[in-house]
Scaffold this motif. Structure first.
Motif, PDB file in Angstrom:
ATOM      1  N   SER A 184       0.845  -1.195   0.000  1.00  0.00           N
ATOM      2  CA  SER A 184       0.000   0.000   0.000  1.00  0.00           C
ATOM      3  C   SER A 184       0.882   1.246   0.000  1.00  0.00           C
ATOM      4  CB  SER A 184      -0.894   0.002   1.249  1.00  0.00           C
ATOM      5  OG  SER A 184      -0.082  -0.012   2.419  1.00  0.00           O
ATOM      6  N   ASP A 185       0.267   2.392  -0.173  1.00  0.00           N
ATOM      7  CA  ASP A 185       0.977   3.666  -0.079  1.00  0.00           C
ATOM      8  C   ASP A 185      -0.024   4.736   0.335  1.00  0.00           C
ATOM      9  OD1 ASP A 185       2.836   5.674  -0.199  1.00  0.00           O
ATOM     10  OD2 ASP A 185       2.727   5.930  -2.371  1.00  0.00           O
ATOM     11  N   LEU A 186       0.032   5.120   1.598  1.00  0.00           N
ATOM     12  CA  LEU A 186      -0.905   6.105   2.138  1.00  0.00           C
ATOM     13  C   LEU A 186      -0.348   7.508   2.026  1.00  0.00           C
ATOM     14  CD1 LEU A 186      -2.259   4.510   5.460  1.00  0.00           C
ATOM     15  CD2 LEU A 186      -3.123   4.263   3.126  1.00  0.00           C
ATOM     16  N   LEU A 187      -1.214   8.450   1.734  1.00  0.00           N
ATOM     17  CA  LEU A 187      -0.828   9.847   1.800  1.00  0.00           C
ATOM     18  C   LEU A 187      -2.056  10.704   2.087  1.00  0.00           C
ATOM     19  CD1 LEU A 187      -0.272  11.353  -1.700  1.00  0.00           C
ATOM     20  CD2 LEU A 187      -0.805   8.956  -1.454  1.00  0.00           C
ATOM     21  N   LEU A 188      -1.793  11.843   2.699  1.00  0.00           N
ATOM     22  CA  LEU A 188      -2.858  12.733   3.142  1.00  0.00           C
ATOM     23  C   LEU A 188      -3.197  13.733   2.044  1.00  0.00           C
ATOM     24  CD1 LEU A 188      -4.299  13.023   5.937  1.00  0.00           C
ATOM     25  CD2 LEU A 188      -2.756  14.914   6.387  1.00  0.00           C
ATOM     26  N   HIS A 189      -4.471  14.050   1.927  1.00  0.00           N
ATOM     27  CA  HIS A 189      -4.911  15.085   0.984  1.00  0.00           C
ATOM     28  C   HIS A 189      -4.679  16.440   1.654  1.00  0.00           C
ATOM     29  CE1 HIS A 189      -6.970  16.864  -2.344  1.00  0.00           C
ATOM     30  NE2 HIS A 189      -7.968  17.312  -1.610  1.00  0.00           N
ATOM     31  N   ALA A 190      -3.538  17.051   1.358  1.00  0.00           N
ATOM     32  CA  ALA A 190      -3.111  18.250   2.076  1.00  0.00           C
ATOM     33  C   ALA A 190      -4.071  19.431   1.935  1.00  0.00           C
ATOM     34  CB  ALA A 190      -1.700  18.638   1.623  1.00  0.00           C
ATOM     35  N   PRO A 191      -4.623  19.721   0.763  1.00  0.00           N
ATOM     36  CA  PRO A 191      -5.503  20.903   0.654  1.00  0.00           C
ATOM     37  C   PRO A 191      -6.696  20.857   1.602  1.00  0.00           C
ATOM     38  CG  PRO A 191      -4.873  20.141  -1.530  1.00  0.00           C
ATOM     39  CD  PRO A 191      -4.386  19.106  -0.571  1.00  0.00           C
ATOM     40  N   LEU A 192      -7.210  19.651   1.895  1.00  0.00           N
ATOM     41  CA  LEU A 192      -8.378  19.558   2.774  1.00  0.00           C
ATOM     42  C   LEU A 192      -8.043  20.013   4.189  1.00  0.00           C
ATOM     43  CD1 LEU A 192     -11.358  18.678   2.933  1.00  0.00           C
ATOM     44  CD2 LEU A 192     -10.551  16.426   3.670  1.00  0.00           C
ATOM     45  N   VAL A 193      -6.848  19.715   4.656  1.00  0.00           N
ATOM     46  CA  VAL A 193      -6.424  20.171   5.988  1.00  0.00           C
ATOM     47  C   VAL A 193      -6.452  21.692   6.030  1.00  0.00           C
ATOM     48  CG1 VAL A 193      -4.522  20.220   7.640  1.00  0.00           C
ATOM     49  CG2 VAL A 193      -5.017  18.120   6.372  1.00  0.00           C
ATOM     50  N   GLN A 194      -5.908  22.300   4.988  1.00  0.00           N
ATOM     51  CA  GLN A 194      -5.849  23.767   4.928  1.00  0.00           C
ATOM     52  C   GLN A 194      -7.247  24.390   4.870  1.00  0.00           C
ATOM     53  OE1 GLN A 194      -2.739  25.208   2.360  1.00  0.00           O
ATOM     54  NE2 GLN A 194      -4.052  26.830   1.563  1.00  0.00           N
ATOM     55  N   GLU A 195      -8.142  23.759   4.137  1.00  0.00           N
ATOM     56  CA  GLU A 195      -9.490  24.303   3.951  1.00  0.00           C
ATOM     57  C   GLU A 195     -10.363  24.185   5.202  1.00  0.00           C
ATOM     58  OE1 GLU A 195     -10.930  22.030   0.709  1.00  0.00           O
ATOM     59  OE2 GLU A 195      -9.434  22.809  -0.711  1.00  0.00           O
ATOM     60  N   THR A 196     -10.093  23.203   6.053  1.00  0.00           N
ATOM     61  CA  THR A 196     -11.019  22.897   7.148  1.00  0.00           C
ATOM     62  C   THR A 196     -10.498  23.275   8.524  1.00  0.00           C
ATOM     63  OG1 THR A 196     -10.138  20.635   7.258  1.00  0.00           O
ATOM     64  CG2 THR A 196     -12.074  20.994   5.876  1.00  0.00           C
ATOM     65  N   ALA A 197      -9.286  23.800   8.616  1.00  0.00           N
ATOM     66  CA  ALA A 197      -8.700  24.075   9.931  1.00  0.00           C
ATOM     67  C   ALA A 197      -9.407  25.251  10.622  1.00  0.00           C
ATOM     68  CB  ALA A 197      -7.213  24.368   9.778  1.00  0.00           C
ATOM     69  N   ARG A 207      -8.719  24.462  24.358  1.00  0.00           N
ATOM     70  CA  ARG A 207      -8.682  25.058  23.009  1.00  0.00           C
ATOM     71  C   ARG A 207      -8.126  24.014  22.032  1.00  0.00           C
ATOM     72  NH1 ARG A 207      -7.450  31.200  21.904  1.00  0.00           N
ATOM     73  NH2 ARG A 207      -9.620  31.135  22.596  1.00  0.00           N
ATOM     74  N   LEU A 208      -8.887  23.715  20.996  1.00  0.00           N
ATOM     75  CA  LEU A 208      -8.545  22.650  20.064  1.00  0.00           C
ATOM     76  C   LEU A 208      -8.388  23.194  18.649  1.00  0.00           C
ATOM     77  CD1 LEU A 208     -11.262  20.090  21.258  1.00  0.00           C
ATOM     78  CD2 LEU A 208      -8.906  20.312  22.092  1.00  0.00           C
ATOM     79  N   LEU A 209      -7.305  22.801  17.979  1.00  0.00           N
ATOM     80  CA  LEU A 209      -7.144  23.050  16.554  1.00  0.00           C
ATOM     81  C   LEU A 209      -7.731  21.848  15.826  1.00  0.00           C
ATOM     82  CD1 LEU A 209      -6.099  24.349  13.972  1.00  0.00           C
ATOM     83  CD2 LEU A 209      -3.846  23.359  14.448  1.00  0.00           C
ATOM     84  N   ARG A 210      -8.832  22.067  15.118  1.00  0.00           N
ATOM     85  CA  ARG A 210      -9.545  20.968  14.466  1.00  0.00           C
ATOM     86  C   ARG A 210      -9.391  21.068  12.947  1.00  0.00           C
ATOM     87  NH1 ARG A 210     -14.441  19.138  18.245  1.00  0.00           N
ATOM     88  NH2 ARG A 210     -13.912  17.281  17.060  1.00  0.00           N
ATOM     89  N   PHE A 211      -9.411  19.939  12.295  1.00  0.00           N
ATOM     90  CA  PHE A 211      -9.307  19.887  10.829  1.00  0.00           C
ATOM     91  C   PHE A 211      -9.725  18.499  10.359  1.00  0.00           C
ATOM     92  CE2 PHE A 211      -5.263  19.061  12.875  1.00  0.00           C
ATOM     93  CZ  PHE A 211      -4.915  17.815  12.376  1.00  0.00           C
ATOM     94  N   SER A 212     -10.124  18.424   9.124  1.00  0.00           N
ATOM     95  CA  SER A 212     -10.462  17.128   8.526  1.00  0.00           C
ATOM     96  C   SER A 212      -9.215  16.524   7.878  1.00  0.00           C
ATOM     97  CB  SER A 212     -11.548  17.288   7.456  1.00  0.00           C
ATOM     98  OG  SER A 212     -12.740  17.780   8.027  1.00  0.00           O
ATOM     99  N   SER A 213      -9.174  15.202   7.840  1.00  0.00           N
ATOM    100  CA  SER A 213      -8.078  14.543   7.122  1.00  0.00           C
ATOM    101  C   SER A 213      -8.647  13.445   6.231  1.00  0.00           C
ATOM    102  CB  SER A 213      -7.040  13.965   8.090  1.00  0.00           C
ATOM    103  OG  SER A 213      -7.592  12.973   8.909  1.00  0.00           O
ATOM    104  N   GLN A 214      -8.160  13.420   5.030  1.00  0.00           N
ATOM    105  CA  GLN A 214      -8.602  12.453   4.028  1.00  0.00           C
ATOM    106  C   GLN A 214      -7.381  11.650   3.610  1.00  0.00           C
ATOM    107  OE1 GLN A 214     -11.590  13.896   1.101  1.00  0.00           O
ATOM    108  NE2 GLN A 214     -10.112  13.243  -0.426  1.00  0.00           N
ATOM    109  N   ILE A 215      -7.353  10.365   3.927  1.00  0.00           N
ATOM    110  CA  ILE A 215      -6.164   9.541   3.736  1.00  0.00           C
ATOM    111  C   ILE A 215      -6.388   8.593   2.563  1.00  0.00           C
ATOM    112  CG2 ILE A 215      -4.656   7.836   4.815  1.00  0.00           C
ATOM    113  CD1 ILE A 215      -5.638   9.180   7.528  1.00  0.00           C
TER     114      ILE A 215
END
Length: 770
Positions: A546-559, A593-601
């Motif tokens: 396998s080869d996992l990687l994170l969808h970086a733009p989604l982190v930026q959009e949802t933080a 205080r929480l920094l929240r974001f979505s992650s799509q792997i």
């Protein structure tokens, strides 16, 4: 040859020099459209890379050689063609010019055989010469390596093609301990049960370049021909005591030379000697080559294979990096010298579209990276899909270029190509013999077992203390068995062999090494907490990973930041998802205080990502009513620009499943009802920002400029084809009330210089954002 050669003699020379196997079909003129007057149908196998029983199918019809289009091609067609060639049946067939593009006419198209026909002409087809195909659609066959009993054909020219399938360099220094890789020697080709030499009359640097490329070397260097010629003609001396010593004699064993090839003429861009033109000696070959000597070749090894001392090796590596290695790299391959081709453009790494991708362009890539010529030019993301931009399309190298960037290419647009069309290569690499120093014992299949290594003259086991996926990956690579599926630390359940002594301990690998001996280890001072074969290291290898990687733009959009009341965080505290200072809080009053974001792997590899632990060992969490299949699946960290960690979070694998998939990919994993967990190739697992623990507790973080870092599979619990793309980084500025997250990217997506700028940049944001 002179001008008196007949047509038949010219044809014979073409066939022999191209090293093609051709045979008469021994059948009547085929049915279908009435053929033109001329010789009977003949067939041959051509192209590269191949063996004697596979290749591009070429048909001699109407006094002209041509190919067959792969439209509607089937195994039944291949059966008929293999029987024409003298084999019992077909094992498979190939499309899209796997063995290279032919030339001339495309004689047959839309061939449709039942499989029992005596001639390909008896099958349905569009008619001889009637085709709408290009040579990029040339069909090939893979025949079973079993001849039809008694198969004979009067038109079979001695099948000399097989004599150049195997080529080697025989060291010319006799008596010296054989060092690997062999970078200089006599060029020999396999002939019957032995080896034959090539007469060096007319031999030039272009021929040497082809041989060096086959042997895994990027370049050739000049040989002192006069010195070797003198040495080869000198008579062997009588054995005397003074002959023995560090000064070794050349050609000291007076071998009877057996010349088979002469007049070799390569352009220098061929990937195999069989693709050059040459002639064969007939009759008494040992008396041939009177004016010459055996062809001797000397090659320049790439940085990974140099036999120079450590200092020179480091110098050569630095030199190669300066010469452009940093603008091209291979990713996702199990073996050294193979992988998806990625290039650096505008400080960003991207891939190459496979349109018109061929062996010439692939060889330029291989040589630029310090390997030999290309064995295969792979298309269709065969080494996994890349990320980011697709920089180049329709690369068309001549084969003589020093760098891929010197080749003509087209710029890409998003509509032209997708990452499902990423180009890849398999390069020739020097033979190093590493696979002879390791073996597996006790496993149920050739892909698993207890690891045994050779130290000196004895075999022994490896201590499993600290044995992880990284060490297992190196072992599987050294064995030539692909990737590590599991790093096994207890091997008592595999059958014991005669080897019980431990010879290696303290093995610690970075993961890229070619041999376990290249990793850190204790040397002769063994130290193992648990001795005996019960705790010997083992592996289960796999051809894919396998080869996992994170969808970086989604982190930026949802933080975003949320102040969450403590009374809503009891479950999160139970699962250790808050900073340690939360234990001292005045529960249930106050907030975190929480920094929240979505992650799509995403899984962009070639095998499903599955938890290392089986269902029997998954942990039930009553608070959230779900199973955890991995202790830690991701690390979330807030770092200062100099890398100091100021806040951290981790997320256990709440539930690995296929949230969404690409078109034509079916979901396989679903958490509901204690279902199987995993991520299918071509699918992704989405963790929304509003899920518990999908955050970093930044309650104690002071205002400032930081780097947000997310690392998937941080402990390398599950094998992947590429661990270097598991980290994602973002710039962020926190003013005590709000947070700005930007410039998110996969950790190795930028050039080294751009990464350094990225890490300095947060300190320069104050005036721009505040």
């Amino acid at each position: 040859m002179g001008s008196c050669g007949t047509w038949a003699w010219q044809e014979l020379l073409v066939l022999l020099s191209s090293m093609w196997l051709w045979v008469d079909s021994a059948q009547p003129t085929p049915a279908g459209p009435t053929p033109q007057p001329g010789p009977q149908l003949r067939f041959r196998l051509a192209g590269y890379p191949r063996k004697h029983n596979e290749g591009r199918v070429e048909v001699f019809y109407n006094d002209e050689w041509g190919t067959i289009c792969d439209d509607d091609f089937s195994l039944a067609n291949a059966h008929v063609l293999c029987r024409h060639l003298g084999f019992v049946a077909a094992a498979g067939w190939a499309h899209s010019a796997k063995y290279g593009k032919g030339v001339g006419r495309i004689w047959l198209d839309n061939v449709n055989c039942a499989g029992s026909e005596k001639s390909i002409g008896d099958c349905k087809h569009r008619g001889w010469g009637n085709s709408d195909c290009s040579h990029e659609e040339d069909a090939g066959v893979i025949c079973k390596d079993e001849r039809i009993p008694g198969f004979k054909d009067s038109n079979v020219i001695e099948t000399e093609q097989s004599h150049v399938e195997e080529v080697r360099l025989r060291p010319v220094v006799s008596g010296a301990r054989r060092q690997l890789p062999v970078i200089e020697g006599i060029v020999e080709v396999r002939y019957k049960d032995g080896w034959a030499q090539i007469c060096d009359e007319g031999w030039d640097s272009r021929n040497s370049r082809v041989v060096c490329g086959m042997m895994g070397f990027p370049a050739e260097k000049k040989v002192n021909r006069n010195f070797y010629k003198l040495a080869s003609k000198s008579q062997p001396k009588q054995k005397r005591r003074e002959d023995v010593g560090p000064r070794k004699r050349l050609f000291s064993e007076r071998q009877k030379l057996n010349y088979r090839l002469h007049s070799v003429s390569c352009t220098g861009t061929e990937v195999h000697l069989s693709m050059c033109t040459f002639e064969f000696y007939r009759g008494n070959a040992s008396a041939a080559c009177r004016a010459g000597m055996p062809a001797v070749v000397s090659c320049v090894p790439g940085p990974l294979f140099t036999t120079a001392n450590g200092h020179k090796k480091k110098q050569r590596q630095q030199q190669q990096q300066q010469q452009g290695q940093q603008r091209i790299r291979l990713k996702g391959g199990a073996k050294v010298g193979e992988g998806r081709v990625e290039v650096l453009k505008s400080s960003q790494w991207g891939t190459i579209c496979d349109d018109r991708w061929n062996l010439l362009s692939a060889s330029v890539v291989c040589r630029e990276l310090g390997f030999g010529s290309a064995k295969e030019a792979l298309t269709g993301a065969r080494m996994g899909q890349g990320t980011g931009p697709i920089h180049l399309n329709e690369v068309q190298c001549l084969g003589t270029e020093k760098s891929l960037w010197s080749c003509p290419f087209k710029n890409i647009t998003q509509e032209d190509c997708k990452h499902t069309e990423d180009a890849a290569v398999r390069c020739n690499i020097p033979y190093m013999g590493y696979e002879t120093l390791i073996r597996l014992a006790g496993g149920r299949t050739m892909f698993e077992g207890r690891v045994e290594v050779k130290q000196g003259s004895k075999w022994g086991t490896v201590c499993s203390d600290g044995w992880t996926t990284k060490e297992a990956m190196v072992a599987c690579r050294q064995l030539g068995l692909g990737y590590s599926l599991h790093a096994v630390t207890e091997t008592w359940y595999w059958d014991a062999s005669n080897v019980t002594e431990m010879v290696l301990s303290g093995v610690k690998c970075a993961g890229h090494e070619m041999s376990l001996s290249h990793c850190q280890h204790h040397g002769t001072s063994l130290s193992c907490r648990n001795t005996g074969t019960r705790f010997a290291a083992g592996v289960i290898c796999s051809e894919t990973a396998s080869d996992l990687l994170l969808h970086a733009p989604l982190v930026q959009e949802t933080a975003y930041i949320e102040d969450r009341p403590l009374h809503m965080l009891y479950c999160a505290a139970e699962e250790n998802c808050l900073a340690s200072s939360a234990r001292l809080a005045n529960w249930p009053y106050g907030h975190r205080r929480l920094l929240r974001f979505s992650s799509q792997i995403h899984n962009n590899g070639r095998a499903d990502f599955r938890p290392k632990a089986g269902r029997h060992s998954w942990v039930w969490h009553e608070c959230h009513r779900h199973y955890h299949s991995m202790d830690i699946f991701t690390h979330y960290d807030i770092l200062t620009p100099n890398g100091t960690k100021v806040a951290e979070g981790h997320k256990a694998s709440f539930c690995l499943e296929d949230t969404e998939c690409e078109e034509d990919v079916a979901k396989r994993y679903e958490c509901a009802n204690f279902g199987e967990q995993g991520i299918t190739v071509g699918c992704w697992d989405l963790y929304r920002h509003d899920i518990d623990c999908q955050w970093i507790d930044i309650t104690d973080v002071k205002p400032g400029n930081y780097i947000l870092q997310v690392v998937i599979n941080p402990n390398f619990e599950v094998a992947e084809s590429d661990f270097t793309n598991n980290a994602m980084k973002c710039n962020c500025k926190y003013d005590g009330h709000r947070i700005w997250v930007h410039s998110c990217h996969i950790g190795d997506a930028l050039s080294e210089e751009a990464n350094r700028r990225f890490e300095r940049y947060p300190g320069q944001l104050n005036n721009q954002i505040s």
